[in-house]
Motif scaffolding. Structure first.
Motif, PDB file in Angstrom:
ATOM      1  N   GLY A 179      42.227 -58.673  33.353  1.00  0.00           N
ATOM      2  CA  GLY A 179      41.574 -59.256  32.353  1.00  0.00           C
ATOM      3  C   GLY A 179      42.178 -59.952  31.459  1.00  0.00           C
ATOM      4  O   GLY A 179      42.926 -60.666  30.681  1.00  0.00           O
ATOM      5  N   ILE A 180      43.187 -58.593  31.531  1.00  0.00           N
ATOM      6  CA  ILE A 180      44.329 -59.309  30.121  1.00  0.00           C
ATOM      7  C   ILE A 180      44.641 -60.993  30.396  1.00  0.00           C
ATOM      8  O   ILE A 180      44.882 -61.274  30.146  1.00  0.00           O
ATOM      9  N   VAL A 181      45.547 -60.150  31.837  1.00  0.00           N
ATOM     10  CA  VAL A 181      46.071 -61.931  32.236  1.00  0.00           C
ATOM     11  C   VAL A 181      46.146 -63.307  32.162  1.00  0.00           C
ATOM     12  O   VAL A 181      46.345 -63.808  31.901  1.00  0.00           O
ATOM     13  N   ALA A 182      44.321 -62.804  33.415  1.00  0.00           N
ATOM     14  CA  ALA A 182      43.541 -64.088  32.648  1.00  0.00           C
ATOM     15  C   ALA A 182      43.323 -64.724  31.713  1.00  0.00           C
ATOM     16  O   ALA A 182      42.921 -65.834  31.272  1.00  0.00           O
ATOM     17  N   SER A 183      42.529 -63.745  30.239  1.00  0.00           N
ATOM     18  CA  SER A 183      42.465 -64.450  28.709  1.00  0.00           C
ATOM     19  C   SER A 183      43.773 -64.897  28.163  1.00  0.00           C
ATOM     20  O   SER A 183      43.245 -65.883  27.499  1.00  0.00           O
ATOM     21  N   ALA A 184      44.675 -64.195  28.395  1.00  0.00           N
ATOM     22  CA  ALA A 184      45.607 -64.579  27.858  1.00  0.00           C
ATOM     23  C   ALA A 184      46.070 -66.528  28.084  1.00  0.00           C
ATOM     24  O   ALA A 184      46.098 -66.634  27.593  1.00  0.00           O
ATOM     25  N   THR A 185      45.735 -66.458  29.770  1.00  0.00           N
ATOM     26  CA  THR A 185      46.003 -67.670  30.406  1.00  0.00           C
ATOM     27  C   THR A 185      44.776 -68.492  29.977  1.00  0.00           C
ATOM     28  O   THR A 185      44.869 -69.922  29.797  1.00  0.00           O
ATOM     29  N   MET A 186      43.396 -68.119  30.437  1.00  0.00           N
ATOM     30  CA  MET A 186      42.930 -68.932  29.469  1.00  0.00           C
ATOM     31  C   MET A 186      42.503 -69.375  28.212  1.00  0.00           C
ATOM     32  O   MET A 186      42.202 -70.853  27.313  1.00  0.00           O
ATOM     33  N   VAL A 187      42.870 -68.759  27.253  1.00  0.00           N
ATOM     34  CA  VAL A 187      43.792 -69.050  25.770  1.00  0.00           C
ATOM     35  C   VAL A 187      44.550 -70.149  25.211  1.00  0.00           C
ATOM     36  O   VAL A 187      44.071 -70.718  24.614  1.00  0.00           O
ATOM     37  N   ILE A 188      45.521 -70.215  26.183  1.00  0.00           N
ATOM     38  CA  ILE A 188      46.809 -70.772  26.177  1.00  0.00           C
ATOM     39  C   ILE A 188      45.928 -72.346  26.965  1.00  0.00           C
ATOM     40  O   ILE A 188      46.109 -72.546  28.452  1.00  0.00           O
ATOM     41  N   PRO A 189      45.748 -73.441  26.245  1.00  0.00           N
ATOM     42  CA  PRO A 189      45.487 -74.402  26.553  1.00  0.00           C
ATOM     43  C   PRO A 189      46.594 -75.498  27.716  1.00  0.00           C
ATOM     44  O   PRO A 189      47.201 -75.260  27.639  1.00  0.00           O
ATOM     45  N   GLY A 190      46.149 -76.026  29.004  1.00  0.00           N
ATOM     46  CA  GLY A 190      46.321 -76.292  29.967  1.00  0.00           C
ATOM     47  C   GLY A 190      47.212 -74.915  30.973  1.00  0.00           C
ATOM     48  O   GLY A 190      47.371 -75.894  32.365  1.00  0.00           O
TER      49      GLY A 190
END
Length: 294
Positions: free
Chosen positions: A159-170
């Motif tokens: 969840g931490i890893v995926a959300s970090a990438t969700m927030v970063i555009p692209g």
């Protein structure tokens, strides 16, 4: 009306987070709310009322988009891959003018310069966004997740890893989950939980909650952490940060096409499918511009 439009934006961001290769952060950029969204998250405790006014409708929309589109995603990508992907390419690319204007505003405000740093940030980010899909090897084998302590701990970290990438555009959070082998497992868990909710199946609801709760907590924690970092970058290195975001966004179409296997299917597409895809791409760009200005 702004509340309604923010719900619509949230729905599109939620849908984008479900599709491997499409970034929810990119959709937020395209709709012109990315920097406000990051500021609201990172400064929530200082400006609770103002932050809630923006975050509440967007989070509501995200929930609706994820819940509603989870059932449709596998069917659309399997049976209408090209037109589905072209629609999201249009939604993404339609926000480029707003992104470029925002970068110029940061330049005018003295938050960085349009120099070598911005160009390097652009090239590095483009390479990351285009190269991430190439890391995916093999299929997703964990279609059904066991309900136990180790799985719950893994889902918290994911969840931490995926959300970090969700927030970063692209950078697609769902694609990251697919690379790690948990995408279909989480999708199946969400659909099983929703099915259990409709049928009031307490056993299914309990299992779904035990798996989704740690994942959801990890998502929230990751969003807060990465939002604070990005907020700092916007403040100190605004132009370079937008340069990196521009690189991530421009590489998104390649990531979408590669991750869905479209490059191998382009030669077999019918003329009508191509025309429909182009029309939907243009329509998506128009929608982005219209909603992004509201």
């Amino acid at each position: 009306m702004e509340f309604v439009f923010n719900i619509i934006k949230g729905v599109m961001i939620g849908i984008a987070n479900v599709i491997p290769g499409v970034s929810g952060g990119t959709m937020a950029v395209s709709f012109g709310i990315y920097d406000r969204l990051i500021s609201s998250i990172s400064g929530f405790t200082k400006h609770v009322k103002e932050s809630l006014a923006l975050l509440a409708p967007i989070l509501l929309g995200c929930g609706l988009g994820i819940a509603g589109f989870t059932y449709a995603i596998e069917y659309l990508l399997e049976n209408h891959t090209f037109v589905t992907c072209m629609t999201f390419v249009g939604l993404i690319l339609g926000g480029l003018p707003a992104l470029y204007r925002a970068m110029n505003e940061k330049k005018a405000a003295g938050s960085g310069k349009m120099g070598a740093g911005a160009i390097i940030a652009f090239l590095l980010a483009f390479a990351v966004s285009a190269g991430l899909p190439l890391l995916k090897t093999g299929g997703d084998t964990l279609a059904v997740l066991p309900v136990n302590g180790s799985t719950m701990a893994i889902l918290f970290v994911l969840g931490i890893v995926a959300s970090a990438t969700m927030v970063i555009p692209g950078v697609s959070g769902s694609m990251m989950l697919m690379i790690l082998g948990y995408y279909y497992g989480i999708i199946n868990t969400i659909t099983s939980f929703l099915d259990g909710l409709r049928a009031m199946d307490l056993a299914a609801l309990k299992d779904g909650f035990l798996l989704l709760a740690p994942f959801g907590i990890g998502v929230l924690l990751g969003i807060v952490l990465i939002a604070r970092l990005i907020s700092f970058l916007f403040e100190r290195y605004g132009v370079q940060t937008y340069g990196a975001i521009l690189g991530l966004v421009l590489a998104s179409p390649f990531a979408i096409f590669y991750n869905t296997g479209l490059f191998g299917e382009l030669s077999s597409l019918s003329v009508w499918a191509v025309l429909l895809g182009i029309m939907l791409m243009i329509g998506g760009a128009v929608v982005t511009n219209f909603v992004g200005e509201k």
